[in-house]
Enzyme design. Structure first.
Site, PDB file in Angstrom:
ATOM      1  N   ALA A   1       0.578  -1.001   0.204  1.00  0.00           N
ATOM      2  CA  ALA A   1      -0.089  -0.188   0.730  1.00  0.00           C
ATOM      3  C   ALA A   1       1.227   0.906  -0.019  1.00  0.00           C
ATOM      4  O   ALA A   1       1.566   1.269   0.373  1.00  0.00           O
ATOM      5  CB  ALA A   1      -0.132   0.141   1.512  1.00  0.00           C
TER       6      ALA A   1
ATOM      7  N   GLY B   1       0.649  -5.597   1.027  1.00  0.00           N
ATOM      8  CA  GLY B   1      -0.179  -5.297   0.165  1.00  0.00           C
ATOM      9  C   GLY B   1       0.248  -5.453  -1.347  1.00  0.00           C
ATOM     10  O   GLY B   1      -1.106  -6.548  -1.845  1.00  0.00           O
TER      11      GLY B   1
ATOM     12  N   GLU C   1      -0.107  -9.375  -0.751  1.00  0.00           N
ATOM     13  CA  GLU C   1      -1.253  -9.827  -0.326  1.00  0.00           C
ATOM     14  C   GLU C   1      -2.392 -10.007  -1.753  1.00  0.00           C
ATOM     15  O   GLU C   1      -3.588 -10.633  -2.138  1.00  0.00           O
ATOM     16  CB  GLU C   1      -1.871  -9.303   0.556  1.00  0.00           C
TER      17      GLU C   1
ATOM     18  N   GLU D   1       5.354  -5.299   6.410  1.00  0.00           N
ATOM     19  CA  GLU D   1       4.325  -4.493   7.250  1.00  0.00           C
ATOM     20  C   GLU D   1       4.986  -3.852   8.818  1.00  0.00           C
ATOM     21  O   GLU D   1       5.352  -2.799   9.607  1.00  0.00           O
ATOM     22  CB  GLU D   1       3.147  -4.545   7.735  1.00  0.00           C
TER      23      GLU D   1
END
Ligand code: DAK
Length: 257
Positions: free
Chosen positions: A65, A108, A111, A131
């Site tokens: 992200a 992300g 993911e 993260e």
């Protein structure tokens, strides 16, 4: 919809969405998230498309992200902007989604890959959930999908201690289907997707739905989903055609009916 953060194209029966924020290693800002899911949903509705590829560039699939966009976000903002709901849109796609990964697939980005149905990785692909290094944990399924795929101990190491996987390790642990050369990695993914797109369309959807049930249900419930998806295929023209073609020793001509 006109896109500003992704590029889209169709090659044969394969729809391709390419993440296109190279200046930010293809980090997902909200705009790119919205656009990529819009593209996936558009390809999903297009009867000429049989399989979908999501890719980035040679250096990065996506580095997670967008940290710059997220850095000042408050708890209330994170909840009210419905970021989780946006990420969940991938679960509604009924056609097979293949991630073609080269370079970084982090946070992300990793993911997103975990949410796809199959993965073609270039030799330079690297997977990780970093993260923890910025004081958070995965928020788009990373702790759950990764643990189910690679097992508890490796998932713990990746999530808690920022272990990254090479393409070879990802293959070994079942995170990717195949490794291809960096040069031409997208062409190799398209060839793979073309093969999938040439299969009986309704059976492909039923199969995807049934395999996904294995990750969400008990064995008994999963077997019930399989049975529920198996029987209706005998009401399709493609089942008759597929079996007739086998007996007549010819290639089937699928109608998607
Ligand atoms: N966000 C924003 N910008 C990024 C970025 C990111 N994730 N990753 C890279 N960039 C930018 C860099 O800031 C740099 O920009 P400039 O300085 O040139 O302006 C440019 O991309 C090139 O990056 P580097 O100079 O760092 O390139 P290197 O080759 O040296 O390193 C790298 C590449 C990918 C190893 C490194 O950039 C890196 O470590 N990036 C951060 C990786 C990371 O920590 N990812 C996890 C982010 S957190 C949620 C769901 C999911 C998430 C959140 C919420 N909900 C459902 C609510 C997900 C969270 C995350 O993914």
């Amino acid at each position: 919809m006109t896109y500003t953060t992704i590029l889209t194209e169709t090659r044969g029966r394969v729809g391709i969405a390419q993440l296109n924020r190279p200046q930010a290693m293809n980090a997902f800002n909200l705009a790119m998230l919205g656009e990529v899911f819009d593209a996936l949903e558009t390809f999903d509705k297009d009867e000429h498309v049989g399989a979908i590829i999501v890719t980035g560039n040679e250096k990065a699939f996506a580095a997670g992200a967008d940290i710059k966009e997220m850095s000042e976000a408050s708890y209330i903002q994170m909840v009210t902007e419905e970021r989780v709901e946006v990420w969940n849109r991938i679960r509604g796609i009924r056609k097979p989604v293949i991630a073609a990964v080269s370079g970084w697939a982090l946070g992300g980005g990793c993911e997103f890959v975990l949410s796809c149905d199959m993965v073609v990785a270039s030799e330079s692909a690297r997977f990780g959930q970093p993260e923890i290094t910025i004081g958070i944990i995965p928020g788009a399924g990373g702790t759950q999908r990764l643990a189910r795929l690679v097992g508890k101990h490796l998932a713990m190491e990746m999530v808690i201690n920022n272990r990254t996987l090479t393409a070879q390790e990802a293959l070994q642990f079942g995170l990717v289907n195949r490794i291809v050369a960096v040069e031409g990695y997208l062409d190799a993914a398209v060839a793979f997707a073309e093969e999938i797109a040439s299969r009986a369309p309704i059976a492909v959807r039923m199969a995807k739905d049934a395999v996904n049930a294995a990750f969400e249900t008990t064995l008994t419930e999963g077997l019930a989903v399989e049975k529920r998806n198996f029987y209706p295929l005998f009401a399709t023209e493609d089942q008759k055609e597929g079996m007739k073609a086998f007996i007549e020793k010819r290639k089937p001509n699928w109608k998607g009916k």
